[in-house]
Structures are given as C-alpha cells and as structure tokens.
Scaffold this motif. Structure first.
Motif, PDB file in Angstrom:
ATOM      1  N   ILE A  53       0.836  -1.204   0.000  1.00  0.00           N
ATOM      2  CA  ILE A  53       0.000   0.000   0.000  1.00  0.00           C
ATOM      3  C   ILE A  53       0.869   1.251   0.000  1.00  0.00           C
ATOM      4  N   LYS A  54       1.930   1.257   0.808  1.00  0.00           N
ATOM      5  CA  LYS A  54       2.825   2.413   0.881  1.00  0.00           C
ATOM      6  C   LYS A  54       3.502   2.662  -0.464  1.00  0.00           C
ATOM      7  N   LYS A  55       4.017   1.601  -1.095  1.00  0.00           N
ATOM      8  CA  LYS A  55       4.687   1.749  -2.393  1.00  0.00           C
ATOM      9  C   LYS A  55       3.717   2.263  -3.451  1.00  0.00           C
ATOM     10  N   THR A  56       2.499   1.758  -3.431  1.00  0.00           N
ATOM     11  CA  THR A  56       1.495   2.201  -4.398  1.00  0.00           C
ATOM     12  C   THR A  56       1.134   3.659  -4.173  1.00  0.00           C
ATOM     13  N   ALA A  57       0.952   4.049  -2.913  1.00  0.00           N
ATOM     14  CA  ALA A  57       0.618   5.443  -2.586  1.00  0.00           C
ATOM     15  C   ALA A  57       1.735   6.386  -3.026  1.00  0.00           C
ATOM     16  N   ALA A  59       3.858   5.865  -5.460  1.00  0.00           N
ATOM     17  CA  ALA A  59       3.868   5.909  -6.920  1.00  0.00           C
ATOM     18  C   ALA A  59       2.746   6.780  -7.470  1.00  0.00           C
ATOM     19  N   LEU A  60       1.642   6.845  -6.755  1.00  0.00           N
ATOM     20  CA  LEU A  60       0.489   7.629  -7.214  1.00  0.00           C
ATOM     21  C   LEU A  60       0.525   9.085  -6.774  1.00  0.00           C
TER      22      LEU A  60
END
Length: 67
Positions: A53-57, A59-60
């Motif tokens: 979730i942290k990596k996705t956030a 990246a977004l």
C-alpha cells in the motif's frame, strides 16, 4: 490480473482483541456493494500488505513543485 466484477467501496484494517489473546492476527474488513468480507492475516502478511500500500501510494502521489 484477475477481472473483478465488484469493487471495494471502503476498506478498513484493525487488530483483533487484546495483545494477550491474538496479537499475531490482523483482520482486514472489506466492504463492497455485496456486503462485508473479513480476512484474517498473519503479521508477515499484514506487513507485506502495508508495504505494498505504501509503495502504491508513493507511486500515485503527485510530485510537489519546488521553488
């Protein structure tokens, strides 16, 4: 990737009980139009979910302008 016919409306995560009962479990509760699904995950699984979730956030995230 698997095609999904239902998307999540709201996702919450919370620990079960008190540390002396089951400190190694986390319950993820996923609410959709079809109802609530609860998932019990281990500490390792919860840490992997949090990391993803942290990596996705990150990246977004929209880059901020620097002066």
């Amino acid at each position: 990737m698997t095609q999904r016919s239902t998307s999540a409306d709201f996702v919450t995560g919370f620990a079960t009980g008190w540390p002396e009962h089951q400190p190694d479990l986390m319950i993820l509760s996923l609410t959709t139009a079809k109802g609530v699904q609860d998932f019990a995950v281990s500490k390792d699984q919860a840490l992997l979910i949090a990391k993803t979730i942290k990596k996705t956030a990150e990246a977004l995230a929209v880059p901020t302008k620097t002066a």
